[in-house]
Write an enzyme that holds these catalytic residues in place. Structure first.
Site, short mmCIF file in Angstrom:
data_model
loop_
_atom_site.label_atom_id
_atom_site.label_comp_id
_atom_site.label_asym_id
_atom_site.label_seq_id
_atom_site.Cartn_x
_atom_site.Cartn_y
_atom_site.Cartn_z
N SER A 105 0.81 -1.22 0.00
CA SER A 105 0.00 0.00 0.00
C SER A 105 0.85 1.28 0.00
O SER A 105 0.50 2.24 -0.71
CB SER A 105 -0.99 -0.01 1.17
OG SER A 105 -0.34 -0.24 2.40
N ASP A 180 -5.04 -1.35 8.10
CA ASP A 180 -4.79 -2.71 7.61
C ASP A 180 -3.89 -3.47 8.59
O ASP A 180 -2.76 -3.82 8.26
CB ASP A 180 -4.12 -2.57 6.22
CG ASP A 180 -3.73 -3.90 5.62
OD1 ASP A 180 -4.39 -4.92 5.94
OD2 ASP A 180 -2.77 -3.92 4.82
C1 LIG Z 1 -1.00 -6.43 6.94
S1 LIG Z 1 0.52 -5.64 7.18
C2 LIG Z 1 0.40 -4.16 6.26
C3 LIG Z 1 0.39 -4.31 4.78
C4 LIG Z 1 0.29 -3.02 4.01
N1 LIG Z 1 -0.78 -2.16 4.49
C5 LIG Z 1 0.07 -3.29 2.54
O1 LIG Z 1 -1.10 -3.36 2.09
O2 LIG Z 1 1.05 -3.42 1.81
C6 LIG Z 1 0.38 -5.05 8.82
C7 LIG Z 1 1.65 -4.35 9.35
O3 LIG Z 1 1.33 -3.65 10.55
C8 LIG Z 1 2.45 -3.70 11.43
N2 LIG Z 1 1.91 -3.39 12.77
C9 LIG Z 1 1.39 -4.22 13.70
N3 LIG Z 1 0.86 -3.50 14.73
C10 LIG Z 1 1.02 -2.19 14.42
C11 LIG Z 1 0.64 -0.97 15.05
N4 LIG Z 1 -0.01 -0.96 16.22
N5 LIG Z 1 0.93 0.19 14.42
C12 LIG Z 1 1.58 0.21 13.23
N6 LIG Z 1 1.97 -0.92 12.58
C13 LIG Z 1 1.70 -2.11 13.18
C14 LIG Z 1 2.99 -5.08 11.23
O4 LIG Z 1 4.37 -5.13 11.62
C15 LIG Z 1 2.79 -5.28 9.72
O5 LIG Z 1 3.94 -4.88 9.01
#
Ligand SMILES: C[S@@+](CC[C@H](N)C(=O)[O-])C[C@H]1O[C@@H](n2cnc3c(N)ncnc32)[C@H](O)[C@@H]1O
Length: 298
Positions: A105, A180
């Site tokens: 994203s 996400d």
């Molecule tokens: C599903 S992935 C994101 C994918 C990205 N949005 C995409 O579509 O390419 C979720 C990410 O959130 C991170 N994460 C987990 N908890 C978080 C938080 N509270 N705040 C920010 N990032 C977090 C994880 O390390 C992971 O890299």
């Protein structure tokens, strides 16, 4: 702390749904010249190598983006063509169905946003935040070298759930928030609801896009219902699209996912009506594959 790494899943069916919807939503918002502020609360690393150790171990892209690349491009609904062309853009001259890179994203948002727009990316895991910062710097330099002004970018190693307090409402009063999370912690579901509740109070006219997994867990089942209640309480339109690729309980891997949007572009529902049956046809793995599409106020 976290075991979830998006690199294992890059380009899978959930990314196909999420990124197709994200691109179409952003394109609509960019029809106006006024600056747009975008917040990606859970950014990941921004760009993924599909021939790297993570992605080639899981091979999830083979059942996602690769299936679309195998179709003649003219057979794809316009929204899917746009998505596929964007993914190809990050692969330079390479054609065919073999991809080296998959844009997450942050890369997609960065590619589409203009010089006047703001992009804020939150990633809590330090190793992924460092990779994200490096990948985004490269994309900014590339865009500058091609003579176009990149968007105003901030990469933040911080909790995306807390970021809305600092960044909403945006000064331009035009914004998109993508939420996400990985949902590896059960409390993420409740945090998503709290985030959308708070965001709607701070900035009721913003566009909100939430991705969630369809898994056998009551928190996942309840999430879209809770988001509908919030949207309706705030008097806002909403759109809810799900894609299931296989029967859930007995099989390994994610069976499906959903995108829930508040204040969505009004054209999105009709376009998704073309896209979702195609995704079921090409990404579906068994007789349980299917989609749903519902909305209010559109
Ligand atoms: C599903 S992935 C994101 C994918 C990205 N949005 C995409 O579509 O390419 C979720 C990410 O959130 C991170 N994460 C987990 N908890 C978080 C938080 N509270 N705040 C920010 N990032 C977090 C994880 O390390 C992971 O890299």
């Amino acid at each position: 702390m976290f075991s979830y790494r998006h690199a294992f899943h890059a380009g899978n069916h959930a990314d196909v749904l999420k990124h197709t919807v994200l691109i179409a939503t952003l394109r609509h918002l960019l029809q106006k010249d006024t600056a747009l502020a975008v917040l990606d609360t859970h950014a990941g690393t921004g760009l993924y190598r599909l021939d790297g150790d993570f992605a080639s171990t899981s091979g999830e892209a083979a059942h996602g983006i690769t299936r679309l690349l195998e179709q003649p491009e003219q057979a794809l609904a316009p929204m899917l063509q746009d998505y596929v062309q964007m993914v190809r853009h990050f692969n330079g001259e390479r054609q065919g169905s073999k991809l080296r890179n998959y844009p997450g994203s942050p890369a997609l948002l960065h590619h589409l946003l203009r010089g006047q727009d703001h992009l804020r990316l939150c990633e809590l895991l330090p190793v992924d935040a460092r990779a994200l910062a490096g990948n985004m710097l490269q994309l900014q330099e590339l865009q500058q070298s091609m003579g176009s002004k990149p968007c105003q970018l901030q990469v933040l190693t911080e909790d995306g759930f807390a970021a809305v307090k600092r960044f909403l409402p945006p000064p331009s009063r035009r914004g998109l928030l993508l939420c996400d999370p990985s949902y590896e912690i059960k409390s993420d579901y409740g945090k998503v609801v709290a985030l959308i509740d708070e965001s709607l109070r701070r900035f009721a006219t913003g566009c909100y896009a939430v991705w969630y997994p369809i898994v056998a867990r009551h928190e996942a089942h309840d999430l879209p219902k809770r988001l509908k209640v919030l949207a309706e309480k705030a008097g806002k339109n909403w759109l809810h699209a799900t894609l299931t690729v296989k029967g859930g309980r007995q099989l390994a891997g994610l069976p499906g996912s959903g995108m829930f949007l508040i204040n969505p572009p009004y054209v999105l529902k009709e376009s998704l009506g073309q896209v979702l049956p195609q995704l079921v046809q090409w990404l579906g793995q068994d007789k349980y594959a299917g989609f749903t599409l519902e909305s209010a106020g559109l």
